[in-house]
Motif scaffolding. Structure first.
Motif, short mmCIF file in Angstrom:
data_model
loop_
_atom_site.label_atom_id
_atom_site.label_comp_id
_atom_site.label_asym_id
_atom_site.label_seq_id
_atom_site.Cartn_x
_atom_site.Cartn_y
_atom_site.Cartn_z
N UNK A 1 0.82 -1.21 0.00
CA UNK A 1 0.00 0.00 0.00
C UNK A 1 0.85 1.26 0.00
N UNK A 2 1.99 1.21 0.68
CA UNK A 2 2.86 2.38 0.76
C UNK A 2 3.38 2.80 -0.62
N UNK A 3 3.38 1.89 -1.55
CA UNK A 3 3.87 2.19 -2.90
C UNK A 3 2.74 2.23 -3.91
N UNK A 4 1.50 2.40 -3.43
CA UNK A 4 0.34 2.35 -4.32
C UNK A 4 -0.59 3.53 -4.09
N UNK A 5 -1.23 3.97 -5.15
CA UNK A 5 -2.28 4.98 -5.06
C UNK A 5 -3.66 4.33 -5.04
N UNK A 6 -3.71 3.01 -5.07
CA UNK A 6 -4.97 2.28 -5.13
C UNK A 6 -5.65 2.28 -3.76
N UNK A 7 -6.84 2.87 -3.64
CA UNK A 7 -7.54 2.88 -2.35
C UNK A 7 -7.80 1.47 -1.81
N UNK A 8 -8.00 0.51 -2.69
CA UNK A 8 -8.25 -0.87 -2.24
C UNK A 8 -7.02 -1.44 -1.55
N UNK A 9 -5.83 -1.13 -2.04
CA UNK A 9 -4.60 -1.61 -1.41
C UNK A 9 -4.49 -1.04 0.00
N UNK A 10 -4.86 0.21 0.17
CA UNK A 10 -4.80 0.85 1.49
C UNK A 10 -5.86 0.27 2.43
N UNK A 11 -7.04 -0.01 1.90
CA UNK A 11 -8.11 -0.60 2.71
C UNK A 11 -7.71 -1.99 3.19
N UNK A 12 -7.18 -2.81 2.29
CA UNK A 12 -6.77 -4.17 2.66
C UNK A 12 -5.64 -4.13 3.69
N UNK A 13 -4.71 -3.20 3.54
CA UNK A 13 -3.63 -3.07 4.50
C UNK A 13 -4.17 -2.66 5.88
N UNK A 14 -5.12 -1.71 5.90
CA UNK A 14 -5.73 -1.31 7.19
C UNK A 14 -6.44 -2.49 7.84
N UNK A 15 -7.15 -3.27 7.03
CA UNK A 15 -7.86 -4.44 7.57
C UNK A 15 -6.88 -5.46 8.15
N UNK A 16 -5.76 -5.67 7.47
CA UNK A 16 -4.76 -6.62 7.96
C UNK A 16 -4.14 -6.12 9.27
N UNK A 17 -3.90 -4.82 9.35
CA UNK A 17 -3.35 -4.26 10.59
C UNK A 17 -4.37 -4.36 11.73
N UNK A 18 -5.64 -4.14 11.43
CA UNK A 18 -6.68 -4.28 12.46
C UNK A 18 -6.79 -5.72 12.92
N UNK A 19 -6.69 -6.66 11.99
CA UNK A 19 -6.74 -8.09 12.34
C UNK A 19 -5.56 -8.44 13.25
N UNK A 20 -4.38 -7.91 12.94
CA UNK A 20 -3.20 -8.13 13.78
C UNK A 20 -3.42 -7.53 15.17
N UNK A 21 -3.95 -6.31 15.21
CA UNK A 21 -4.20 -5.66 16.49
C UNK A 21 -5.14 -6.47 17.36
N UNK A 22 -6.20 -7.00 16.77
CA UNK A 22 -7.15 -7.82 17.52
C UNK A 22 -6.50 -9.10 18.03
N UNK A 23 -5.67 -9.72 17.19
CA UNK A 23 -4.98 -10.95 17.60
C UNK A 23 -3.99 -10.67 18.73
N UNK A 24 -3.28 -9.55 18.64
CA UNK A 24 -2.34 -9.18 19.71
C UNK A 24 -3.09 -8.95 21.02
N UNK A 25 -4.21 -8.28 20.93
CA UNK A 25 -5.02 -8.02 22.12
C UNK A 25 -5.47 -9.32 22.76
#
Length: 82
Positions: free
Chosen positions: A50-74
């Motif tokens: 996502x950091x190398x993309x202008x595609x909003x979908x790439x940014x959305x998927x990255x945010x979702x993956x980070x949220x999933x990681x955050x929930x698993x860490x919690x």
């Protein structure tokens, strides 16, 4: 877009896909630590894409993956089940 994060390599994508396959084919579920390690790798790779993309979908998927990681860490840190 940020050029400060290294681009994802083909090898990293290959390794992540192997992890997905192995996770899918595993007879036993992953331990909490293994789950966090997998999700951390997935979030890192998707965030770097996502950091190398202008595609909003790439940014959305990255945010979702980070949220999933955050929930698993919690869950992992609180000792809770999946």
């Amino acid at each position: 877009m940020s050029e400060h994060r290294p681009r994802v390599t083909i090898r990293e994508i290959r390794d992540l896909l192997r992890m997905v396959r192995d996770r899918h084919n595993a007879a036993e579920p992953l331990s909490p630590a293994e789950e966090v390690a997998f999700l951390r790798r997935k979030a890192d790779i998707l965030s770097r894409i996502a950091a190398h993309s202008d595609d909003p979908a790439a940014h959305r998927v990255a945010r979702e993956a980070c949220a999933e990681l955050g929930a698993a860490l919690k869950r992992h840190l609180s000792g809770g089940a999946a």
